[in-house]
Write a protein that holds these residues in place. Structure first.
Motif, PDB file in Angstrom:
ATOM      1  N   UNK A 156     -47.908 -22.246  60.003  1.00 33.48           N
ATOM      2  CA  UNK A 156     -47.193 -21.986  59.103  1.00 33.48           C
ATOM      3  C   UNK A 156     -45.419 -21.090  58.673  1.00 33.48           C
ATOM      4  N   UNK A 157     -45.105 -21.592  57.838  1.00 28.03           N
ATOM      5  CA  UNK A 157     -43.443 -21.186  58.131  1.00 28.03           C
ATOM      6  C   UNK A 157     -43.326 -21.127  57.045  1.00 28.03           C
ATOM      7  N   UNK A 158     -42.718 -19.415  57.021  1.00 32.79           N
ATOM      8  CA  UNK A 158     -41.739 -19.103  55.003  1.00 32.79           C
ATOM      9  C   UNK A 158     -41.092 -18.996  54.981  1.00 32.79           C
ATOM     10  N   UNK A 159     -40.038 -19.303  54.490  1.00 34.99           N
ATOM     11  CA  UNK A 159     -38.339 -19.294  53.736  1.00 34.99           C
ATOM     12  C   UNK A 159     -38.563 -19.071  52.791  1.00 34.99           C
ATOM     13  N   UNK A 160     -37.481 -18.416  52.433  1.00 28.16           N
ATOM     14  CA  UNK A 160     -36.681 -18.270  50.424  1.00 28.16           C
ATOM     15  C   UNK A 160     -35.493 -18.966  50.394  1.00 28.16           C
ATOM     16  N   UNK A 161     -35.355 -19.884  49.857  1.00 30.99           N
ATOM     17  CA  UNK A 161     -34.449 -20.665  49.570  1.00 30.99           C
ATOM     18  C   UNK A 161     -33.474 -19.734  48.577  1.00 30.99           C
ATOM     19  N   UNK A 162     -33.811 -18.788  48.161  1.00 26.91           N
ATOM     20  CA  UNK A 162     -32.795 -18.246  47.086  1.00 26.91           C
ATOM     21  C   UNK A 162     -31.346 -17.032  47.858  1.00 26.91           C
ATOM     22  N   UNK A 163     -32.499 -17.004  49.376  1.00 27.13           N
ATOM     23  CA  UNK A 163     -31.276 -16.037  50.400  1.00 27.13           C
ATOM     24  C   UNK A 163     -30.064 -16.885  50.402  1.00 27.13           C
ATOM     25  N   UNK A 164     -30.105 -18.224  51.254  1.00 32.34           N
ATOM     26  CA  UNK A 164     -29.444 -19.095  50.717  1.00 32.34           C
ATOM     27  C   UNK A 164     -28.422 -18.878  49.540  1.00 32.34           C
ATOM     28  N   UNK A 165     -29.390 -19.895  48.841  1.00 32.68           N
ATOM     29  CA  UNK A 165     -28.291 -19.660  48.071  1.00 32.68           C
ATOM     30  C   UNK A 165     -27.226 -18.929  47.349  1.00 32.68           C
TER      31      UNK A 165
END
Ligand code: AMP
Length: 414
Positions: A156-165
């Motif tokens: 399972x891999x998790x990220x958060x688009x809010x970081x880059x955006x």
């Protein structure tokens, strides 16, 4: 006449369907234990529905066509946008959180290869209403638990688009360029990305992957960037819930997802044995999509399993499918006992899988058929036995035959 199936489609044999239905049953049971209920949307929609926000990855692969009234329709390539449309049209007054799941075929005009088809099934869910990390974590844990239920090991891999955006917004990068940047990140197209941005920090951020320490490393780059810091803290909350639940994960800030509507947490799951197409699940938070269709802002989060890949991975990992085989074949040895044999078959069918010989074959042939189909027993119905209220029961494994009373056959089969 062309009689082959179209490229990228498949036929499923009875054995294939047994494996597929087993996986379907187990996963939907997990979904339902969390209170999700199944819905179904049309197989085709107005193409516009997907053009709004599903992203290039989807729109360039749509099966779009004109109907007789010149409307542009398309076969459903994914189901999140249709679920949001359905919410806006028929479900908006339902109590929230609204928990919906689907299991339907999707259609994408892609180059077929192992694990990639033009008609494929997705089993997914959408959790509509709640905004917070707890619902993100619930959705991730459902995906994790579903695979665990069928005994499949996955990563399972998790990220958060809010970081880059947040970072791109802070650097005043125009929205259109932001979209292109995210598409390059999703495709791991470093050369393309270099043409769009020379920001060293961006490359460092998307290269961050690992355990909790990733959050600290990212923070150093994002000190004055409010949206990114908020996203980082959300991601921190999500993973602390996953820790609590004992769910293993890798944080990967380079996950962008091909679908454009994601706004927050994003996640992917991968398995071994599928080659390049090893991603069996993708999902995330999309807080603005429902607003686009309904005019009211409703946050939501969801995911979809690539169902075909889940089944293929289960086969690769040698996970056995419990199969409901044939319990008994009822064989009348002469025409005069057929009616009685039919009655016996009907009674046994209440508890067992029962085949009645429909081919008027001699007993020897029926026994051969029973052996080939792995039937457990054959009930041989002959007039002499019947006169005494009995039949002959043959155990196909041992070959042993015994005479049993008609009313005792059910018990003898156990
Ligand atoms: P997506 O809707 O693109 O996020 O895809 C969700 C999941 O569906 C992926 O993780 C894949 O497992 C599966 N999937 C996507 N496209 C295909 C395809 N053409 N054939 C089979 N599975 C697919």
């Amino acid at each position: 006449m062309k009689t082959e199936k179209p490229k990228g489609t498949r036929d499923f044999t009875p054995e294939d369907m047994e494996s597929r239905r087993h996986v379907e049953k187990e996963i939907t049971d997990v979904f339902e234990r969390y209170g999700f209920r199944q819905i179904r949307t049309p197989s085709f929609e107005h193409a516009e529905l997907f053009e709004i926000k599903s992203g290039e990855e989807i729109t360039t692969h749509m099966y779009a066509f004109k109907d007789k009234k010149d409307r542009t329709l398309c076969l459903r390539p994914e189901e999140t946008a249709p679920v949001c449309r359905m919410f806006a049209e028929t479900l908006r007054t339902r109590p929230r959180p609204l928990k919906l799941y689907y299991f339907d075929p999707m259609f994408r005009y892609e180059e077929p290869q192992k694990g990639r088809y033009r008609e494929f099934w997705q089993m997914g869910l959408e959790l509509i209403g709640p905004p917070g990390p707890e619902s993100d974590a619930e959705v991730i844990s459902i995906a994790y638990e579903s695979l665990k239920r069928i005994g499949l090991s996955s990563a399972l891999e998790i990220g958060h688009l809010g970081i880059i955006k947040g970072f791109l917004e802070d650097r005043k990068i125009p929205e259109d360029t932001q979209r292109k940047i995210l598409a390059c990140i999703d495709k791991k197209d470093t050369e393309g990305l270099k043409k769009l941005s020379t920001e060293k920090t961006l490359f460092e951020l998307i290269g961050l992957a690992g355990g909790k320490e990733v959050l600290g490393k990212a923070e150093k780059h994002l000190k004055n960037c409010d949206r990114s810091m908020k996203a980082l803290s959300e991601l921190g909350e999500i993973i602390s819930i996953l820790d609590l639940l004992g769910i293993g994960y890798l944080i990967n800030l380079g996950i962008a997802r091909g679908l454009e509507y994601y706004t927050g947490m994003v996640f992917e799951m991968r398995v071994q044995g599928l080659g390049a197409q090893n991603q069996i699940c993708g999902g995330g938070r999309y807080d603005n999509l429902i607003g686009l269709f309904s005019g009211i802002s409703v946050p939501a989060v969801g995911f979809a399993f690539g169902f075909d890949r889940v089944v293929e991975a289960a086969q690769f990992q040698k996970i056995k499918t419990p199969v409901r085989g044939i319990d008994v074949v009822v064989a009348p040895v002469s025409p005069d006992v057929k009616k009685e044999a039919l009655k016996i078959a009907a009674t046994l069918r209440k508890d067992y899988v029962v085949l009645f010989d429909l081919m008027n074959r001699k007993l020897g042939k029926v026994l051969e058929y029973a052996a080939e189909t792995n039937a457990r027993y054959v009930v041989i119905v002959g007039s002499k036995d019947l006169a005494e209220g009995c039949v002959t029961l043959r155990d196909m494994k041992s070959g042993v035959q015994k005479t049993v009373k008609i009313e005792d056959i059910g018990g003898a089969l156990r």
